[in-house]
Design an enzyme around this catalytic site. Structure first.
Site, short mmCIF file in Angstrom:
data_model
loop_
_atom_site.label_atom_id
_atom_site.label_comp_id
_atom_site.label_asym_id
_atom_site.label_seq_id
_atom_site.Cartn_x
_atom_site.Cartn_y
_atom_site.Cartn_z
CG ASP A 82 -1.98 1.13 1.37
OD1 ASP A 82 -2.35 1.60 0.19
OD2 ASP A 82 -2.50 1.53 2.27
CG ASP A 99 -0.29 2.41 6.98
OD1 ASP A 99 -0.67 1.50 7.89
OD2 ASP A 99 -0.84 2.62 6.31
#
Length: 199
Positions: A82, A99
């Site tokens: 991502d 993340d």
């Protein structure tokens, strides 16, 4: 939730050991992931890449830095999954990837190739706003091809160039190899069966 936290902690430790710029993890306590605070030159929280504008040269430099970290991640067996300008912070030394709960094992996930190429395309398109020449590159396919060939190393120098093979697959030759392998396996099984009968 705990599985995602554990996955992120594991990925952070693995990638930090591989030389990828990620926040230093301190562990999970009571369901809260504790990690290094990434700050800018003034001691404030470092901005996300998407909140920063830059010169052509800065964009090229930061892009090269992120591509090298993508290579280091893949050499460690990880695809971010991502990666975008919203999952990269910019401190005084350059990009820091954050993340990671959705990071995947490059060898075990059937979608790893497309995820890696999407990650690279996301970053190239973002930096390409400031350095349009980057939009003509093909780092994702180059990185994955080197990975598949077994020649990708953490310090591999990338070119951004990749030529698609125009050669059609020889399906007939593949089918012949499959049939020969099947025949050999049948003969092997028959030998085992006969040996067991003779005993």
């Amino acid at each position: 939730e705990q599985t995602w936290q554990n996955a992120e902690v594991d990925a952070l430790y693995l990638l930090a050991d591989a030389g990828v710029r990620v926040p230093e993890p301190y562990g999970c306590m009571d369901g809260v992931l504790l990690m290094e605070l990434i700050i800018d030159i003034n001691g404030d929280v470092a901005p996300r890449l998407g909140d920063v504008s830059m010169t052509d040269l800065e964009a090229i430099g930061h892009h090269a830095f992120v591509m090298q970290d993508v290579v280091r991640m893949l050499c460690a067996g990880v695809v971010h999954g991502d990666l975008s300008e919203f999952n990269v912070l910019l401190d005084e030394y350059g990009p820091v990837i954050i993340d990671l709960p959705q990071a995947v094992n490059a060898a075990a996930n059937n979608n790893a190739k497309s995820m890696l190429e999407r990650d690279v395309d996301n970053m190239t398109n973002y930096f390409g706003q400031f350095a349009p020449d980057l939009l003509e590159t093909n780092f994702g396919k180059e990185i994955w091809q080197l990975f598949e060939d077994g020649s990708l190393r953490p310090d591999t120098v990338l070119t951004g160039e990749y030529e698609e093979s125009e050669e059609a697959a020889d399906v007939d030759a593949v089918m012949i190899q499959i049939q020969e392998a099947f025949k050999e396996e049948q003969e092997r099984l028959e030998r085992i069966r006969q040996a067991n009968e003779d005993d």
